[in-house]
Design a protein around this motif. Structure first.
Motif, short mmCIF file in Angstrom:
data_model
loop_
_atom_site.label_atom_id
_atom_site.label_comp_id
_atom_site.label_asym_id
_atom_site.label_seq_id
_atom_site.Cartn_x
_atom_site.Cartn_y
_atom_site.Cartn_z
N GLU A 189 0.88 -1.19 0.01
CA GLU A 189 0.02 0.15 -0.03
C GLU A 189 0.82 1.32 0.00
OE1 GLU A 189 -3.30 0.11 2.70
OE2 GLU A 189 -3.57 -2.30 2.67
N ARG A 190 1.91 1.30 0.79
CA ARG A 190 2.48 2.69 1.01
C ARG A 190 3.52 2.66 -0.14
NH1 ARG A 190 7.50 4.01 3.68
NH2 ARG A 190 7.53 6.15 4.00
N LEU A 191 4.23 1.72 -0.47
CA LEU A 191 5.50 1.48 -1.55
C LEU A 191 5.25 0.67 -2.65
CD1 LEU A 191 8.61 2.05 0.72
CD2 LEU A 191 7.35 3.77 -0.41
N PRO A 192 3.98 0.77 -3.20
CA PRO A 192 3.70 -0.29 -4.41
C PRO A 192 4.65 -0.46 -5.55
CG PRO A 192 2.33 1.94 -4.70
CD PRO A 192 3.05 1.95 -3.41
N THR A 193 5.59 0.59 -5.71
CA THR A 193 6.63 0.32 -6.68
C THR A 193 7.68 -0.57 -6.29
OG1 THR A 193 7.79 2.23 -6.37
CG2 THR A 193 6.15 2.38 -7.86
N VAL A 194 7.68 -0.70 -5.04
CA VAL A 194 8.68 -1.64 -4.31
C VAL A 194 8.16 -3.20 -4.37
CG1 VAL A 194 9.99 -2.20 -2.42
CG2 VAL A 194 9.94 0.06 -3.01
N HIS A 195 6.87 -3.10 -4.20
CA HIS A 195 6.21 -4.42 -4.12
C HIS A 195 6.31 -5.10 -5.51
CE1 HIS A 195 2.66 -6.88 -4.37
NE2 HIS A 195 3.37 -7.56 -3.22
N GLN A 196 6.15 -4.07 -6.62
CA GLN A 196 6.28 -4.55 -8.04
C GLN A 196 7.64 -4.87 -8.33
OE1 GLN A 196 3.70 -5.35 -10.07
NE2 GLN A 196 5.38 -6.14 -11.67
N ALA A 197 8.53 -4.25 -7.91
CA ALA A 197 9.96 -4.61 -8.25
C ALA A 197 10.42 -5.95 -7.47
CB ALA A 197 10.89 -3.62 -7.64
N ALA A 246 8.52 9.63 -0.03
CA ALA A 246 9.14 8.51 0.20
C ALA A 246 8.86 7.68 -1.24
CB ALA A 246 8.31 7.48 1.38
N ARG A 247 7.86 7.89 -1.68
CA ARG A 247 7.74 7.12 -3.23
C ARG A 247 8.61 7.73 -4.08
NH1 ARG A 247 1.11 6.19 -4.07
NH2 ARG A 247 1.02 4.82 -2.26
N GLU A 248 8.76 9.19 -4.09
CA GLU A 248 9.91 9.79 -5.04
C GLU A 248 11.28 9.23 -4.80
OE1 GLU A 248 11.56 14.22 -5.95
OE2 GLU A 248 9.79 14.04 -4.44
N ASP A 268 11.96 0.39 2.52
CA ASP A 268 10.89 1.01 3.48
C ASP A 268 11.70 1.82 4.77
OD1 ASP A 268 8.96 0.96 5.32
OD2 ASP A 268 9.05 -0.86 5.99
N GLN A 269 12.62 0.92 5.28
CA GLN A 269 13.34 1.59 6.72
C GLN A 269 13.76 2.82 6.46
OE1 GLN A 269 15.93 -1.32 7.50
NE2 GLN A 269 14.34 -3.04 8.20
N GLU A 270 14.49 2.94 5.46
CA GLU A 270 15.13 4.35 5.10
C GLU A 270 14.25 5.50 4.89
OE1 GLU A 270 18.44 5.07 6.16
OE2 GLU A 270 18.44 3.05 6.91
#
Length: 421
Positions: free
Chosen positions: A111-119, A145-147, A134-136
């Motif tokens: 939900e918060r970082l969907p592009t990371v989930h896709q990666a 954060a998404r940027e 996520d942590q950083e």
């Protein structure tokens, strides 16, 4: 089964999912050489990341399921259930902490970082790297954060978790230096010492949330003392020496087995800092080598502490390639220092009689502001008057070598000249 070894090369180009899983299931490791086995390991790593992403997506869906049983319709609630992690905990036989962590990863990456989930789903990054992303960025507003993630994802898979953490930390600091400073101050308020027994009967004693400049300086001092002891013939390893010196210093035990430390009592900290930061012109992050990126104000403070040590400069092009390197002198040469102390004789603040040999040599125009290290820009100031010079509203000029004009914070002007011999 892969009878033709060339087929293993096809694995690298296969997207994660059912086809790659089927191909990996047919691999016969016994007929593969070392090169091919490594290719298989890489493909398995991508497929494992895919399954991890699928698990997180499933766990995230579980959180939105209303109460029911095996006959319930596929409905979703508007908000996640309060005890959703417990459903996962019981089903997967996890500790409560592990279940909470899994549910946290599911929320963050789905939900918060969907592009990371896709990666993660495509095998571009593994779960360890996804957690670093996520942590950083956890303290940043979601859009920022998404940027930050978008900027670093293209190379994230090529970096170790340590490299990724350092590079992302620099991006986060420079995205909003003021916010980074606030986060650091809040974290410093939680500084503490932790201790406890280890499983092998030893003990751990560590400081957490410490000021990075002081921590780096302390570690460098221990390194210096340990290296000196080793050079003097101590048979302990450097790690053993560091640990023993750490405890000896804390317990107030004289380090008789080591030579006396340098006059400053500190080791040098290797620092990378843009010149514009030293001049106060930008808030770009500096870096303590071996530690990572730090706020500009921390880097400037550490730079100021390195006065007793020779400096070196490195010129870097726009592409990051080093194009020049050399020695930089911030401290005055011995001859210039002796001349200034002989000329000024005492601290040059009005009425102060502190002898020159007990005082600092100060750049009238600050070194980081372009002031040269010459007799015409140096003057003797005791530690108190040196601090007063840098207080708000106070200015000091040196119209001619050895003549100092002070303007106080209330606008009064005083001039001092060298005392006659």
């Amino acid at each position: 089964m892969f009878d033709d070894r060339v087929d293993v090369g096809v694995l690298a180009g296969m997207p994660t999912g059912a086809d790659l899983a089927a191909a990996l299931a047919r691999v016969d490791r016994a007929v593969l050489n070392g090169f091919e086995l490594v290719e298989v390991a890489k493909a398995i790593t991508r497929q494992v990341a895919h399954y991890q992403a699928e698990l997180l997506a499933t766990v995230a869906e579980v959180a939105y399921c209303p109460p029911g049983d095996e006959t319930s319709p596929a409905e979703r609630s508007e908000y996640p259930a309060e005890y959703a992690a417990d459903e996962v905990r019981l089903a997967l036989t996890l500790t409560r902490r592990a279940a909470d962590m899994l549910m946290g990863d599911a929320y963050t990456l789905v939900e918060r970082l969907p592009t990371v989930h896709q990666a993660l789903r495509s095998g571009q990054v593994d779960l360890a790297r996804a957690r670093v992303l996520d942590q950083e960025t956890a303290a940043l507003p979601e859009p920022v954060a998404r940027e930050m993630v978008e900027l670093i994802l293209p190379v994230a898979g090529e970096l170790t978790t340590g490299q990724l953490r350092v590079r992302l930390r620099r991006l986060v600091i420079e995205a909003d230096p003021s916010a980074a400073a606030v986060r650091q101050r809040r974290a410093l308020a939680r500084r503490r010492v932790e201790h406890g027994l280890d499983v092998d009967g030893t003990a751990t004693l560590a400081g957490c949330h410490l000021p990075p400049d002081r921590a780096a300086t302390a570690a460098a001092r221990i390194d210096t003392l340990a290296a000196a002891a080793k050079q003097a013939g101590d048979t302990r390893s450097l790690d053993e020496l560091r640990a023993d010196l750490y405890l000896d210093i804390l317990n107030g035990i004289p380090t008789d087995t080591t030579p006396a430390p340098a006059p400053t009592g500190q080791g040098g900290v290797e620092l990378v800092v843009p010149l514009a930061v030293l001049a106060g012109l930008c808030q770009q992050a500096g870096q303590i080598k071996g530690w990572g990126p730090v706020l500009a104000e921390v880097a400037a403070k550490l730079a100021d502490q390195q006065r007793e040590r020779p400096w070196r400069y490195t010129v870097v092009g726009d592409d990051g390639v080093v194009v020049g390197h050399g020695r930089l002198r911030r401290r005055p040469p011995a001859g210039v220092a002796a001349l200034v102390r002989a000329r000024d004789r005492t601290c040059r603040a009005p009425g102060c009689r502190t002898p020159a040999h007990r005082a600092d040599l100060d750049h009238t125009i600050a070194w980081q502001d372009g002031g040269p290290t010459t007799a015409a820009n140096l003057g003797v100031l005791c530690r108190h008057c040196h601090g007063y010079k840098h207080s708000e509203g106070v200015t000091l000029t040196q119209p001619t070598p050895g003549t100092f004009t002070w303007t106080t914070r209330l606008g009064h002007t005083y001039t001092t000249t060298p005392e006659p011999p």
